[in-house]
Design a protein around this motif. Sequence first.
Motif, mmCIF file in Angstrom:
data_model
loop_
_atom_site.group_PDB
_atom_site.id
_atom_site.type_symbol
_atom_site.label_atom_id
_atom_site.label_comp_id
_atom_site.label_asym_id
_atom_site.label_seq_id
_atom_site.Cartn_x
_atom_site.Cartn_y
_atom_site.Cartn_z
ATOM 1 N N SER A 51 5.383 4.395 8.544
ATOM 2 C CA SER A 51 5.279 2.893 8.391
ATOM 3 C C SER A 51 4.502 2.878 6.842
ATOM 4 O O SER A 51 3.849 3.987 6.429
ATOM 5 N N ASP A 52 4.947 1.754 6.083
ATOM 6 C CA ASP A 52 4.177 1.609 4.759
ATOM 7 C C ASP A 52 2.974 0.591 5.040
ATOM 8 O O ASP A 52 3.303 -0.521 5.432
ATOM 9 N N THR A 53 1.809 1.412 4.726
ATOM 10 C CA THR A 53 0.751 0.516 4.996
ATOM 11 C C THR A 53 0.343 -0.261 4.045
ATOM 12 O O THR A 53 -0.932 -0.863 4.076
ATOM 13 N N SER A 54 1.144 -0.545 3.082
ATOM 14 C CA SER A 54 0.794 -1.516 2.072
ATOM 15 C C SER A 54 1.665 -2.640 2.268
ATOM 16 O O SER A 54 1.811 -3.645 1.330
ATOM 17 N N ARG A 55 2.654 -2.760 3.206
ATOM 18 C CA ARG A 55 3.753 -3.949 3.519
ATOM 19 C C ARG A 55 3.474 -4.213 4.870
ATOM 20 O O ARG A 55 3.408 -3.183 5.816
ATOM 21 N N PHE A 56 3.635 -5.638 5.041
ATOM 22 C CA PHE A 56 3.258 -6.085 6.497
ATOM 23 C C PHE A 56 4.241 -7.198 7.148
ATOM 24 O O PHE A 56 4.305 -8.048 6.253
ATOM 25 N N ILE A 57 4.686 -7.053 8.249
ATOM 26 C CA ILE A 57 5.965 -8.288 8.478
ATOM 27 C C ILE A 57 4.922 -9.016 9.517
ATOM 28 O O ILE A 57 4.522 -8.448 10.481
ATOM 29 N N PHE A 58 4.759 -10.230 9.248
ATOM 30 C CA PHE A 58 3.784 -11.349 9.872
ATOM 31 C C PHE A 58 4.889 -12.376 10.528
ATOM 32 O O PHE A 58 5.923 -12.642 10.122
#
Length: 274
Positions: free
Chosen positions: A228-235
């Motif tokens: 997982s990319d911990t600087s990008r988030f799917i809301f």
Amino acid sequence: MQIESARIEDGIARFVLSGATPAFANALRRAMIGEVPTLAIEDVKIYDNSSTLFDEILAHRLGLIPIKTDLSRFRQQDECSCEGVGCPLCLVTFTMSVEGPRTVYSGDLISDDPETRPVQDDIPIARLFEGQKVVLEARAVVNVGSTHAKWQPTTACGYKTYPVIEIAEKCDGCGMCIDECPRGVLELQGRTARVVEGKIEECSLCRLCEKACLTTGIGEEPAISVRSDTSRFIFVVESDGSLPVQTIIQKGLEYIRKQSTDLADTLNEIAGVN
């Protein structure tokens, strides 16, 4: 920090927030749930209730009915010029007078403000039999979900870290990872697996594909890796209809900015910085 992509459909927003930290993502989630003001019924005067429901249960059900809210017209009572007494800027009154036999619905609430009414008219409240009636007056005020859940403007609000799937050259195209993927994120192209175009965000980070790859005896390390990319988030944010979902996101961000500004001002005051 930016929003890379966004889709809004029927009161549901899905967007990708990039360049943020997990702490900020969670703060935004909590702000949208608990710090965006809406209208909800707070006080109920029951003049007649011969239904099978206790007065307290009837009042509780009324409080949970979403009410369309125009934040440009209403404000919280502690911020109103009436100082909480109650006025058209912070208070909406509903009346109800229903007699059975019939089902009482949210549409039976009559508002003193034609533009402020329940989001849906078909929310069942109580079942009245012959000779039973409900007569009441209810007052709706503006508040936030951190005070009580009935003021939460969302029915769903959450996020996950953005998935990253990498496939090494040693992949032999056996297809085991494709069969194990529960969301159909992977497909076979020639002699190697790949991510289906446009489906990377559907990955649940379950890593079943990695385990399946190892069972083929390809080595000690799988040919496919999921992280997982911990600087990008799917809301994903879903409104209960009281506010447009865009307003919920905007007000959530405004709340974080205000809190950050207030904290900075307080720290500067403590440090004696002008």
